[in-house]
Design an enzyme around this catalytic site. Structure first.
Site, PDB file in Angstrom:
ATOM      1  N   HIS A 367       0.849  -1.196   0.000  1.00 32.15           N
ATOM      2  CA  HIS A 367       0.000   0.000   0.000  1.00 32.15           C
ATOM      3  C   HIS A 367       0.884   1.247   0.000  1.00 32.15           C
ATOM      4  O   HIS A 367       1.198   1.797   1.058  1.00 32.15           O
ATOM      5  CB  HIS A 367      -0.889  -0.062   1.253  1.00 32.15           C
ATOM      6  CG  HIS A 367      -1.767   1.116   1.496  1.00 32.15           C
ATOM      7  ND1 HIS A 367      -2.133   2.014   0.515  1.00 32.15           N
ATOM      8  CD2 HIS A 367      -2.376   1.542   2.640  1.00 32.15           C
ATOM      9  CE1 HIS A 367      -2.924   2.934   1.050  1.00 32.15           C
ATOM     10  NE2 HIS A 367      -3.075   2.675   2.343  1.00 32.15           N
ATOM     11  N   CYS A 397     -10.570   3.138   2.693  1.00 32.71           N
ATOM     12  CA  CYS A 397     -10.742   3.813   3.980  1.00 32.71           C
ATOM     13  C   CYS A 397      -9.663   4.885   4.101  1.00 32.71           C
ATOM     14  O   CYS A 397      -8.612   4.807   3.455  1.00 32.71           O
ATOM     15  CB  CYS A 397     -10.655   2.823   5.129  1.00 32.71           C
ATOM     16  SG  CYS A 397      -9.066   1.957   5.281  1.00 32.71           S
ATOM     17  N   GLY A 399      -7.761   7.938   6.863  1.00 33.42           N
ATOM     18  CA  GLY A 399      -7.531   8.432   8.201  1.00 33.42           C
ATOM     19  C   GLY A 399      -8.495   9.535   8.586  1.00 33.42           C
ATOM     20  O   GLY A 399      -8.936  10.322   7.749  1.00 33.42           O
TER      21      GLY A 399
END
Length: 411
Positions: A367, A397, A399
């Site tokens: 990632h 998703c 932060g």
């Protein structure tokens, strides 16, 4: 809104994200991105003067990735000075956001051709270097309102609330490795990957370095919980731990079951990806045929302590904007930041697992923060063409409790 076409997408391999150990760790991130830009231009015989802007996602924008890595990469690539660049940070969704911003420019009619994508050299600019690991920017007033915890603890909190066991997340991780191994063996990534070279033109690698085809359920089971010690750290003014703060927001969890490990979480890697987007008129002028069109894009927010549950509402919003349903999507690319993220998203939207991450994901492949969102779009595009399917949705998703999604349709 005008049609928004994807004319091509290319990426570097994902190199091991450790200084001096990964094949790409000796390449400056500007040069890594510059090579992607030049490979795109050479492959499409692109008149670079037609590119109006280069929009690039990058998360850790300090040191070698500071000072607008997008513009500097354009210059490093030797492109016309008239081509501009801007750098975007939406944490792990940065690469997708770059593509979506480019799509907005084209769909509105304000631009005809934009290259978007992302870059992250995690071996050279470590994750968290820009904020000392504090997602709240060390704002104590914000911290009094919302005490965010490390993302791994958020992932473990989701697993606890959803009832995902260590076996569940390890089984998902094993499947990611197995699917990636099969994709590599069948050269499914070959269309987009290119050889990265050093400053003297010597080849470095054209293969992803992170996959572990030898992974077994037993070897995964031997790994220790990666975030248990973090959860027990006393960080509050009264000696509260990160687990305490998570449980204050979600007392129904009772206690946090720490199930995520290095083996069922995303890998730290280096990489870059660029996507060529344009209007119909641009394609005709450049003599290029589109490969896909962007149907819709969306973001959504979620509660910031649990943090990682927004891919489902972001995806639903993108579906609603496109007038589509979950069943209309042939392929899903749900970023495997942690195994529990795609598991929770699939459950929330009732997605068939057979349609999700069919070539593996970030657990196996890695990632590279700012680049991943663009890579997912690239991967989905290639797989739509390979499999003859029509539609794909990519989502990540993010932060702070956010999610992002983009729907593409093969032309």
């Amino acid at each position: 809104m005008a049609d928004i076409y994807i004319y091509d997408a290319v990426r570097t391999p994902r190199g091991r994200g450790k200084a001096g150990k990964g094949a790409l760790s000796g390449v400056h991130p500007q040069e890594l991105l510059a090579q992607a830009l030049n490979h795109m231009a050479e492959r499409k015989k692109l008149d670079k003067s037609l590119v109006e802007d280069v929009v690039i996602g990058c998360v850790t924008q300090v040191s070698e990735q500071g000072a607008c890595v997008a513009r500097n990469a354009v210059l490093a690539a030797g492109w016309p000075q008239e081509v501009t660049g801007t750098t975007v940070n939406r944490f792990c969704g940065s690469g997708t956001q770059a593509v979506n911003f480019a799509a907005m420019g084209i769909g509105s009619g304000m631009q005809d051709c934009v290259i978007a994508g992302g870059v992250e050299s995690m071996s050279r600019v470590p994750m968290g270097s820009d904020c000392e690991g504090q997602l709240d920017g060390k704002n104590m007033l914000l911290r009094k309102k919302i005490t965010m915890v490390p993302q791994g603890i958020s992932a473990d909190l989701i697993a606890t609330l959803e009832g995902f066991s260590r076996h569940d997340v390890d089984q998902f991780a094993l499947a990611s490795q197995q699917k990636a191994a099969k994709a590599i063996a069948e050269d499914r990534f070959k269309n987009s990957l290119f050889m990265v070279v050093d400053s003297d033109g010597n080849p470095l690698t054209d293969k992803d370095e992170h996959p572990r085809a030898e992974t077994t359920l037993e070897s995964l089971g031997e790994l220790g919980a990666a975030f248990e010690k973090f959860g027990a750290m006393k960080v509050g003014p009264k000696g509260e731990t990160f687990d305490d703060f998570a449980l204050k927001a979600y007392p129904q969890a009772g206690s946090i079951h720490h199930v995520h490990t290095a083996g069922n979480s995303s890998g730290i890697v280096d990489g870059a990806c660029v996507v060529l987007l344009g209007s119909k008129e641009f394609g005709e002028k450049a003599g290029l045929k589109p490969r896909a069109k962007i149907r819709s894009a969306a973001t959504a927010g979620a509660e910031p302590v649990i943090m990682l549950t927004a891919p489902a509402p972001a995806s639903q919003r993108a579906l609603d904007k496109a007038g589509m349903s979950v069943g209309d999507i042939d392929l899903w690319e749900i970023n495997e930041a942690f195994a529990t993220v795609p598991l929770q998203t699939m459950r929330a939207l009732n997605i068939s697992p057979e349609r999700v991450n069919v070539n593996g994901g970030a657990i196996a492949l890695g990632h590279p923060l700012g680049a991943t969102g663009a890579i997912l779009i690239n991967t989905a595009l290639d797989e739509l063409e390979r499999s003859g399917k029509g539609t794909a949705l990519t989502t990540l998703c993010i932060g702070g409790g956010m999610g992002i999604a983009t729907i593409i349709e093969r032309v």
